[in-house]
Design an enzyme around this catalytic site. Structure first.
Site, PDB file in Angstrom:
ATOM      1  N   TRP A  79     -21.545  14.208  10.925  1.00 33.79           N
ATOM      2  CA  TRP A  79     -20.562  13.957   9.881  1.00 33.79           C
ATOM      3  C   TRP A  79     -20.948  14.637   8.567  1.00 33.79           C
ATOM      4  O   TRP A  79     -22.110  14.617   8.178  1.00 33.79           O
ATOM      5  CB  TRP A  79     -20.431  12.456   9.619  1.00 33.79           C
ATOM      6  N   LYS A  97     -16.113  16.125  11.184  1.00 32.02           N
ATOM      7  CA  LYS A  97     -17.089  16.034  12.282  1.00 32.02           C
ATOM      8  C   LYS A  97     -17.421  17.438  12.752  1.00 32.02           C
ATOM      9  O   LYS A  97     -16.692  18.042  13.516  1.00 32.02           O
ATOM     10  CB  LYS A  97     -16.523  15.178  13.415  1.00 32.02           C
ATOM     11  N   GLU A 138      -5.749  -4.038  -0.975  1.00 37.70           N
ATOM     12  CA  GLU A 138      -6.079  -5.232  -0.182  1.00 37.70           C
ATOM     13  C   GLU A 138      -7.145  -6.092  -0.841  1.00 37.70           C
ATOM     14  O   GLU A 138      -7.477  -7.167  -0.359  1.00 37.70           O
ATOM     15  CB  GLU A 138      -6.565  -4.796   1.210  1.00 37.70           C
ATOM     16  N   THR A 144       0.871  -1.179   0.000  1.00 37.97           N
ATOM     17  CA  THR A 144       0.000   0.000   0.000  1.00 37.97           C
ATOM     18  C   THR A 144       0.908   1.229   0.000  1.00 37.97           C
ATOM     19  O   THR A 144       2.090   1.133   0.333  1.00 37.97           O
ATOM     20  CB  THR A 144      -0.878   0.031   1.257  1.00 37.97           C
TER      21      THR A 144
HETATM   22  P1  ADP Z   1      -3.545   3.919  -2.658  1.00 34.04           P
HETATM   23  O1  ADP Z   1      -4.263   5.109  -2.087  1.00 34.04           O
HETATM   24  O2  ADP Z   1      -2.324   3.548  -2.073  1.00 34.04           O
HETATM   25  O3  ADP Z   1      -3.588   3.869  -4.135  1.00 34.04           O
HETATM   26  P2  ADP Z   1      -5.474   1.968  -2.804  1.00 34.04           P
HETATM   27  O4  ADP Z   1      -5.382   1.971  -4.266  1.00 34.04           O
HETATM   28  O5  ADP Z   1      -5.523   0.691  -2.127  1.00 34.04           O
HETATM   29  O6  ADP Z   1      -4.347   2.715  -2.168  1.00 34.04           O
HETATM   30  O7  ADP Z   1      -6.667   2.911  -2.378  1.00 34.04           O
HETATM   31  C1  ADP Z   1      -7.860   2.386  -1.927  1.00 34.04           C
HETATM   32  C2  ADP Z   1      -8.794   3.469  -1.501  1.00 34.04           C
HETATM   33  O8  ADP Z   1      -9.074   4.353  -2.592  1.00 34.04           O
HETATM   34  C3  ADP Z   1     -10.146   2.968  -1.096  1.00 34.04           C
HETATM   35  O9  ADP Z   1     -10.142   2.475   0.215  1.00 34.04           O
HETATM   36  C4  ADP Z   1     -11.001   4.204  -1.276  1.00 34.04           C
HETATM   37  O10 ADP Z   1     -10.882   5.072  -0.171  1.00 34.04           O
HETATM   38  C5  ADP Z   1     -10.375   4.872  -2.457  1.00 34.04           C
HETATM   39  N1  ADP Z   1     -11.151   4.563  -3.660  1.00 34.04           N
HETATM   40  C6  ADP Z   1     -10.914   3.630  -4.582  1.00 34.04           C
HETATM   41  N2  ADP Z   1     -11.828   3.657  -5.568  1.00 34.04           N
HETATM   42  C7  ADP Z   1     -12.696   4.644  -5.247  1.00 34.04           C
HETATM   43  C8  ADP Z   1     -13.883   5.181  -5.839  1.00 34.04           C
HETATM   44  N3  ADP Z   1     -14.365   4.736  -6.991  1.00 34.04           N
HETATM   45  N4  ADP Z   1     -14.506   6.190  -5.193  1.00 34.04           N
HETATM   46  C9  ADP Z   1     -14.048   6.663  -4.029  1.00 34.04           C
HETATM   47  N5  ADP Z   1     -12.941   6.220  -3.427  1.00 34.04           N
HETATM   48  C10 ADP Z   1     -12.275   5.217  -4.018  1.00 34.04           C
END
Ligand code: ADP
Length: 544
Positions: A448, A443, A334, A189
């Site tokens: 929220w 918040k 993940e 990550t």
């Molecule tokens: P990184 O930020 O390291 O690229 P990830 O690719 O694993 O890590 O990011 C996952 C996160 O990205 C998700 O938990 C979510 O918060 C956000 N995310 C992914 N796709 C979307 C989407 N279509 N809309 C909103 N948030 C998204």
């Protein structure tokens, strides 16, 4: 009683051997750093991957060894994906946009034995080489002898040439079969909070995810498609496209280094691309270029977008101005990464116009194989009424159970759920909508406010290019939303008119307290707005 069907393991190598046999005419096209185009086929890639597998074995790599790549999307990177996992070793893709300190950390944490590096990233490797000398035995430059950089490496760390290795090996190699649960690839990550954490995919999880992504209501890749993954192979396996495209038999167009609107538009057109995948920032750049140049992208039928929320204005622009379907997916490292995709189902098949655009703002329904639920602060499951929001949890065969190096199942709660860190609602038809990352939620007076919803509205303003809402400290309400944005090239921001755009779209108390215009926003290694940096810098903006 067991069924009497053949118990054949799900092996990553089976994808490339299938593509080589069944889809010999499909192309794998790479745009090189110098702008030239290289063309290959699945057959050639499979044969070269077998030679590479022999070369890896000759270099002492055996099952479970970690072999890293620091590389852009290219034919050779695809060869590496298949050669490394195919032998039973683990392909650790490293994001070159990580800070050098994090690169050194992930290499040491993974105990990588060999790192394959694109010539353009050689300086990054040179910078971290002394810190990874304990584990790394060789650096292989992904190129020909003519592309070898002069690199000073610590004693015991060899500098090798990719094409020389392939030339020296023969292709007399049979892909081995082993337990499908064996580890195949490793991706960390981005570590925007704390150190990066390793997610270790298996052959089984990779194949199931690739199949799930290929169904019609998800990316839906067909053999006649030409797919351009703008999403990088150095992060979450480019959403699995290096597996799902050859599984379907589609041609892949690898975009190389230049991902600006003009370069992507040119490649979409010259290579007659039908599907492309990227994060919203990429499509924003493309849209700006198309509008400014008057170019079209008429071969494209679907742009798939995920990684952060997709503003309605972007979906509307591509669909109405260019006739290109914009499909939103959601997922995370993940989750391999795809968890949901937004396409209508029987409950809303007849939606059109505004109502359909509203649906497409949602992150979508779970793919088969993924279960999801939302829970409140006490851990109780919340209703699927589209209103209640809570922590989104998932489980399924391509969801991580523990981070690399941690105790088995340590990423799960007692019932086997993985907490995503996202806050979401789920409507009665099963459509999930992210309202926030848990860490980004605002918040205000104990209530929220969804930063994602406010950002989507803000980027609908004709002068706004990118927008981020952060929680700024407030003497009375604890936190209030602060809107930080950038202007489109050549546009001026009138702050009052930006504020007006929220009227009638949200509860009045959700409206941002102030607007701050910056020349640009900081981005994470995966191209998302780096809200933590913005928060650290501007959290006191409203109290000052
Ligand atoms: P990184 O930020 O390291 O690229 P990830 O690719 O694993 O890590 O990011 C996952 C996160 O990205 C998700 O938990 C979510 O918060 C956000 N995310 C992914 N796709 C979307 C989407 N279509 N809309 C909103 N948030 C998204």
């Amino acid at each position: 009683m067991f069924g009497l069907m053949q118990d054949r393991p799900l092996m990553i190598s089976s994808i490339i051997t299938h593509a080589a046999r069944q889809h010999a005419k499909s192309e794998v096209v790479s745009k090189n750093i110098d702008g030239s185009i290289a063309r290959s086929t699945y057959d050639a890639i499979e044969r070269r991957a077998r030679r590479l597998a022999k070369a890896l074995i000759a270099l002492g790599i055996s099952a479970e060894d970690r072999v890293a790549t620091i590389a852009l999307n290219s034919c050779r990177h695809l060869e590496l994906y298949y050669a490394i996992s195919g032998t039973g070793a683990i392909c650790h893709t490293i994001n070159p946009r990580l800070a050098p300190d994090d690169v050194a950390y992930v290499v040491s944490h993974a105990t990588d034995r060999i790192i394959f590096v694109d010539p353009v990233f050689a300086p990054l490797v040179a910078a971290v080489a002394p810190r990874i000398a304990a584990t790394v035995r060789a650096i292989v430059i992904i190129g020909s002898a003519a592309e070898m950089p002069a690199l000073a490496l610590p004693p015991g760390m060899d500098l090798l040439c990719y094409e020389d290795l392939i030339a020296a090996a023969d292709d007399n190699y049979v892909w081995p079969e082993f337990d499908e649960r064996s580890a195949a690839s490793l991706c960390y990550t981005s570590g925007t909070t704390g150190r990066p954490k390793g997610v270790l995919y298996s052959h089984r999880s990779t194949l199931l995810h690739a199949l799930a992504v290929n169904v019609g209501d998800v990316i839906g890749i067909r053999a006649v498609d030409r797919i351009l993954p703008v999403v990088p192979m150095f992060h979450v396996n480019a959403w699995g496209i290096p597996y799902s495209a050859p599984m379907a038999g589609a041609s892949i167009i690898m975009p190389g280094r230049h991902l600006d609107g003009a370069s992507i538009a040119a490649l979409l057109n010259t290579e007659k691309v039908t599907i492309s995948c990227g994060v919203p920032t990429v499509w924003l750049g493309l849209l700006q270029h198309l509008r400014a140049s008057g170019e079209r992208i008429d071969t494209v039928r679907r742009l798939t977008v995920g990684g952060s929320a997709v503003p309605r204005s972007m979906t509307e622009a591509f669909e109405t101005e260019y006739g290109v379907e914009l499909g939103q997916g959601w997922g995370m490292t993940e989750m391999s990464p795809v968890g949901t995709y937004c396409q209508p189902n029987a409950a809303n098949a007849d939606l059109t116009g505004d109502a359909l655009l509203r649906l497409k703002e949602k992150q979508g329904r779970a793919l088969w194989g993924v279960e999801m639920r939302i829970i409140d602060a006490e851990g109780a499951a919340l209703p699927w009424d589209g209103l209640a929001f809570g922590l989104l949890q998932v489980r399924g065969p391509w969801v991580c159970s523990a981070y690399f190096g941690d105790a088995p199942d340590s990423a799960l709660d007692a019932e086997g759920w993985f907490s995503t860190g996202d806050i979401a609602t789920i409507d009665p038809d099963g459509f999930m909508e992210i309202t926030d990352r848990a860490k980004d939620v605002i918040k205000s007076g104990g209530e929220w406010i969804s930063s994602v919803q406010l950002e989507n509205i803000a980027v609908g303003h004709p002068d706004v290019a990118e927008a981020a809402i952060i929680a700024a400290r407030h003497p009375k309400w604890d936190e209030r939303p602060l809107l930080i944005l950038t202007a489109k090239p050549g546009h001026e921001i009138d702050r009052a008119s930006v504020m007006d755009i929220f009227d009638g779209k949200i509860a009045t108390w959700w409206k941002p307290d102030d607007v701050l215009v910056l020349p640009e926003l900081p981005h994470t290694a995966t191209g998302k707005v780096h809200k933590m940096i913005l928060r650290d810098t501007y959290k006191d903006y409203l109290v000052k």
